[in-house]
Design a protein around this motif. Structure first.
Motif, PDB file in Angstrom:
ATOM      1  N   ASP A  51      43.397  36.728  58.187  1.00 37.74           N
ATOM      2  CA  ASP A  51      43.344  37.606  57.022  1.00 37.74           C
ATOM      3  C   ASP A  51      42.571  38.895  57.299  1.00 37.74           C
ATOM      4  O   ASP A  51      42.583  39.818  56.478  1.00 37.74           O
ATOM      5  N   GLY A  52      41.860  38.948  58.412  1.00 38.86           N
ATOM      6  CA  GLY A  52      41.126  40.151  58.760  1.00 38.86           C
ATOM      7  C   GLY A  52      42.053  41.342  58.918  1.00 38.86           C
ATOM      8  O   GLY A  52      43.157  41.202  59.440  1.00 38.86           O
ATOM      9  N   PHE A  53      41.617  42.495  58.458  1.00 39.52           N
ATOM     10  CA  PHE A  53      42.375  43.748  58.531  1.00 39.52           C
ATOM     11  C   PHE A  53      43.655  43.709  57.690  1.00 39.52           C
ATOM     12  O   PHE A  53      44.565  44.504  57.883  1.00 39.52           O
ATOM     13  N   GLY A  54      43.698  42.782  56.745  1.00 40.26           N
ATOM     14  CA  GLY A  54      44.844  42.702  55.849  1.00 40.26           C
ATOM     15  C   GLY A  54      44.699  43.646  54.670  1.00 40.26           C
ATOM     16  O   GLY A  54      43.664  44.292  54.466  1.00 40.26           O
ATOM     17  N   LYS A  55      45.753  43.755  53.886  1.00 40.60           N
ATOM     18  CA  LYS A  55      45.750  44.600  52.700  1.00 40.60           C
ATOM     19  C   LYS A  55      46.741  44.061  51.680  1.00 40.60           C
ATOM     20  O   LYS A  55      47.629  43.271  52.006  1.00 40.60           O
ATOM     21  N   PHE A  56      46.582  44.492  50.436  1.00 40.84           N
ATOM     22  CA  PHE A  56      47.594  44.236  49.424  1.00 40.84           C
ATOM     23  C   PHE A  56      48.811  45.116  49.702  1.00 40.84           C
ATOM     24  O   PHE A  56      48.715  46.154  50.347  1.00 40.84           O
ATOM     25  N   GLY A  57      49.970  44.702  49.171  1.00 33.64           N
ATOM     26  CA  GLY A  57      51.175  45.515  49.282  1.00 33.64           C
ATOM     27  C   GLY A  57      52.174  44.973  50.275  1.00 33.64           C
ATOM     28  O   GLY A  57      51.821  44.515  51.366  1.00 33.64           O
ATOM     29  N   ALA A  58      53.449  45.012  49.886  1.00 40.99           N
ATOM     30  CA  ALA A  58      54.533  44.605  50.780  1.00 40.99           C
ATOM     31  C   ALA A  58      54.750  45.684  51.838  1.00 40.99           C
ATOM     32  O   ALA A  58      54.325  46.832  51.690  1.00 40.99           O
ATOM     33  N   LEU A  59      55.418  45.310  52.918  1.00 39.42           N
ATOM     34  CA  LEU A  59      55.603  46.225  54.042  1.00 39.42           C
ATOM     35  C   LEU A  59      56.736  47.223  53.844  1.00 39.42           C
ATOM     36  O   LEU A  59      56.868  48.158  54.632  1.00 39.42           O
ATOM     37  N   ASP A  60      57.541  47.048  52.806  1.00 41.17           N
ATOM     38  CA  ASP A  60      58.617  48.007  52.554  1.00 41.17           C
ATOM     39  C   ASP A  60      58.201  49.052  51.526  1.00 41.17           C
ATOM     40  O   ASP A  60      59.038  49.740  50.946  1.00 41.17           O
ATOM     41  N   VAL A  61      56.878  49.183  51.305  1.00 39.71           N
ATOM     42  CA  VAL A  61      56.331  50.187  50.392  1.00 39.71           C
ATOM     43  C   VAL A  61      55.345  51.052  51.169  1.00 39.71           C
ATOM     44  O   VAL A  61      54.464  50.534  51.867  1.00 39.71           O
ATOM     45  N   GLU A  62      55.495  52.343  51.061  1.00 43.02           N
ATOM     46  CA  GLU A  62      54.581  53.266  51.738  1.00 43.02           C
ATOM     47  C   GLU A  62      53.364  53.507  50.842  1.00 43.02           C
ATOM     48  O   GLU A  62      53.501  53.912  49.689  1.00 43.02           O
ATOM     49  N   PHE A 107      47.800  38.390  42.902  1.00 42.85           N
ATOM     50  CA  PHE A 107      47.507  37.676  44.142  1.00 42.85           C
ATOM     51  C   PHE A 107      46.274  36.812  43.915  1.00 42.85           C
ATOM     52  O   PHE A 107      45.290  37.261  43.318  1.00 42.85           O
ATOM     53  N   GLU A 108      46.336  35.577  44.392  1.00 44.69           N
ATOM     54  CA  GLU A 108      45.282  34.585  44.149  1.00 44.69           C
ATOM     55  C   GLU A 108      44.988  34.436  42.656  1.00 44.69           C
ATOM     56  O   GLU A 108      43.888  34.055  42.259  1.00 44.69           O
ATOM     57  N   GLY A 109      45.976  34.744  41.831  1.00 40.95           N
ATOM     58  CA  GLY A 109      45.831  34.557  40.393  1.00 40.95           C
ATOM     59  C   GLY A 109      44.910  35.546  39.720  1.00 40.95           C
ATOM     60  O   GLY A 109      44.609  35.391  38.526  1.00 40.95           O
ATOM     61  N   GLN A 110      44.471  36.629  40.426  1.00 42.61           N
ATOM     62  CA  GLN A 110      43.522  37.541  39.796  1.00 42.61           C
ATOM     63  C   GLN A 110      43.653  39.000  40.234  1.00 42.61           C
ATOM     64  O   GLN A 110      43.258  39.896  39.498  1.00 42.61           O
ATOM     65  N   TYR A 111      44.189  39.287  41.421  1.00 38.75           N
ATOM     66  CA  TYR A 111      44.239  40.658  41.919  1.00 38.75           C
ATOM     67  C   TYR A 111      45.617  41.267  41.657  1.00 38.75           C
ATOM     68  O   TYR A 111      46.635  40.735  42.113  1.00 38.75           O
ATOM     69  N   ARG A 112      45.635  42.367  40.929  1.00 39.63           N
ATOM     70  CA  ARG A 112      46.898  43.027  40.630  1.00 39.63           C
ATOM     71  C   ARG A 112      47.513  43.584  41.918  1.00 39.63           C
ATOM     72  O   ARG A 112      46.836  44.233  42.711  1.00 39.63           O
ATOM     73  N   VAL A 113      48.786  43.315  42.102  1.00 43.33           N
ATOM     74  CA  VAL A 113      49.480  43.807  43.300  1.00 43.33           C
ATOM     75  C   VAL A 113      50.787  44.472  42.866  1.00 43.33           C
ATOM     76  O   VAL A 113      51.869  43.897  43.013  1.00 43.33           O
ATOM     77  N   PRO A 114      50.709  45.690  42.335  1.00 43.94           N
ATOM     78  CA  PRO A 114      51.918  46.361  41.842  1.00 43.94           C
ATOM     79  C   PRO A 114      52.952  46.602  42.923  1.00 43.94           C
ATOM     80  O   PRO A 114      54.136  46.731  42.614  1.00 43.94           O
ATOM     81  N   ARG A 116      40.226  47.246  48.690  1.00 48.70           N
ATOM     82  CA  ARG A 116      40.269  46.384  47.500  1.00 48.70           C
ATOM     83  C   ARG A 116      40.474  44.928  47.902  1.00 48.70           C
ATOM     84  O   ARG A 116      39.862  44.010  47.331  1.00 48.70           O
ATOM     85  N   TYR A 117      41.321  44.719  48.902  1.00 52.04           N
ATOM     86  CA  TYR A 117      41.552  43.373  49.427  1.00 52.04           C
ATOM     87  C   TYR A 117      40.277  42.820  50.065  1.00 52.04           C
ATOM     88  O   TYR A 117      39.836  41.705  49.778  1.00 52.04           O
ATOM     89  N   TYR A 118      39.679  43.606  50.963  1.00 58.66           N
ATOM     90  CA  TYR A 118      38.499  43.125  51.693  1.00 58.66           C
ATOM     91  C   TYR A 118      37.352  42.805  50.747  1.00 58.66           C
ATOM     92  O   TYR A 118      36.772  41.713  50.804  1.00 58.66           O
ATOM     93  N   ILE A 119      36.993  43.757  49.861  1.00 56.27           N
ATOM     94  CA  ILE A 119      35.832  43.554  48.998  1.00 56.27           C
ATOM     95  C   ILE A 119      36.051  42.347  48.096  1.00 56.27           C
ATOM     96  O   ILE A 119      35.163  41.508  47.919  1.00 56.27           O
ATOM     97  N   ALA A 144      39.101  44.818  39.993  1.00 56.86           N
ATOM     98  CA  ALA A 144      39.026  44.746  41.453  1.00 56.86           C
ATOM     99  C   ALA A 144      38.873  46.131  42.067  1.00 56.86           C
ATOM    100  O   ALA A 144      38.172  46.309  43.068  1.00 56.86           O
ATOM    101  N   ALA A 145      39.529  47.131  41.466  1.00 56.95           N
ATOM    102  CA  ALA A 145      39.379  48.501  41.951  1.00 56.95           C
ATOM    103  C   ALA A 145      37.976  49.014  41.678  1.00 56.95           C
ATOM    104  O   ALA A 145      37.374  49.706  42.511  1.00 56.95           O
TER     105      ALA A 145
END
Length: 390
Positions: A171-182, A28-35, A191-194, A291-292
């Motif tokens: 983008d406030g209160f957002g997070k990495f990860g798709a919505l079909d993944v628990e 994401f954004e070319g730098q944050y891993r989003v498994p 990790r997203y916010y920082i 990032a972690a």
């Protein structure tokens, strides 16, 4: 997504979700891993006058339009509200206007400036610039716009729906990860916010003060799930993160090692800290997710940096890590230093100097110096450092 909306694409009776899940993206954004991928969220407010809230990433324009048309059920929207011009939310403005040229685009003046930088839009495009506190009457739903500059771009605004008590938070209160993944919200939201917003704590604090005057029952971010239970928890975490307070009492041990000697010292220190009851997390900066490591450095109250002197400077991975800390306004923490060098060890001095402009950084009294390899005297020094930190 439909299951996550109780079998419907509904946020409320009148607010429908029309976003998409992206499992193709790896960075994401070319730098944050989003498994677990990303969600690009968009919503429709169905009322006497229909408003669409943002678009999605350009790769999913057709899917988004199909979602939107299904939700509209033959009706035509009168407004497209753009809260944030980052391309993962604004890329399909031209596609939307091809289908609905009569719709008015609602955004801040700064957003319109960016819009014309990103796209060659028809001069006939209907623009409705709004300012902080501006309002839009859809019928039953009365929208109020809340400017949120630098959360995390200067044009950002949030939108409050007084009818359903929903805050569309950009983008406030957002997070990495798709919505079909628990997955746990806090870890990926932190990790997203920082990584993305962390530098702008003061601006987030300003928005939280504005939000404090609103009766909010649901938060609809542009990434991540709709938040509607225990909102005090989510807002409390944002208050902690944006005020740079430690979230958890514990120690992050971050190291960069060439031949394993610095690593041995870092792991030894971590073990001693655990023996003393401290909560400890360890990062090999050459191999683990940077990032972690950054997010946990902000999460915990203490940080140990261990690395070798390298080319009259410090290990490149440690240099990268400290630069990320400083650029994100790392502050209000205790930092301990462990250095290694076969001749003229200088890593501790160099690492300390990189925090010269940081606020409220306290350095541990004990600094440990290894000369090539760890010796018994170093074990004693590391135990003394662990005693100080624990």
């Amino acid at each position: 997504m439909k299951e996550r909306m109780d079998g419907k694409m509904k946020v409320t009776d009148d607010i429908l979700y029309v976003g998409v899940n992206d499992h193709e993206v790896d960075l994401f954004e070319g730098q944050y891993r989003v498994p677990n991928g990303m969600a690009y969220n968009s919503y429709v407010i169905m009322d006497e006058h229909i408003a669409v809230m943002d678009t999605v990433d350009g790769s999913f324009g057709q899917q988004w339009m199909e979602n939107l048309e299904e939700a509209l059920a033959g009706r035509r929207p009168e407004y497209l509200i753009i809260q944030h011009m980052e391309p993962d939310h604004s890329a399909n403005i031209p596609l939307f206007l091809e289908k609905y040229p009569e719709a008015q685009v609602v955004a801040t003046a700064q957003a319109f400036k960016m819009m014309h930088q990103f796209f060659s839009l028809e001069p006939r495009m209907k623009q409705m610039p709004v300012a902080d506190g501006g309002e839009l009457d859809l019928g039953a739903h009365k929208l109020t716009f809340v400017c949120a500059p630098m959360v995390h771009w200067p044009e950002v605004m949030m939108t409050y729906d007084a009818r359903d008590k929903v805050l569309f938070s950009a983008d406030g209160f957002g997070k990495f990860g798709a919505l079909d993944v628990e997955e746990d919200w806090a870890d990926e939201a932190r990790r997203y916010y920082i990584g993305i917003v962390g530098k702008y704590g003061m601006q987030v604090q300003n928005v939280l003060k504005k939000a404090g005057a609103l009766d909010i029952q649901k938060i609809c971010s542009l990434h991540g799930p709709v938040l509607e239970e225990n909102l005090e928890y989510y807002i409390g975490l944002y208050d902690t993160w944006s005020s740079y307070r430690a979230e958890t009492d514990g120690v992050v041990v971050a190291y960069a090692s060439v031949y394993g000697h610095t690593e041995k010292a870092a792991l030894y220190l971590a073990d001693v800290l655990r023996e003393k009851g401290a909560e400890v997390v360890v990062y090999n900066l050459a191999r683990d997710d940077m990032a972690a490591a950054l997010a946990d450095a902000f999460r915990y109250s203490k940080l140990v940096l261990a690395c070798n002197t390298y080319n009259m400077s410090i290990n490149p991975f440690m240099h990268d890590f400290i630069m990320r800390l400083v650029e994100h306004n790392y502050q209000k923490r205790t930092v301990a230093l462990v250095e290694n060098g076969s001749w003229a060890p200088a890593a501790a001095k160099l690492m300390r100097a990189k925090f010269a402009g940081s606020k409220e950084i306290s350095f541990a009294e004990n600094t440990v110096t290894l000369l090539s390899a760890m010796k018994p005297e170093n074990e004693a020094q590391l135990r003394a450092l662990a005693e100080e930190l624990a």
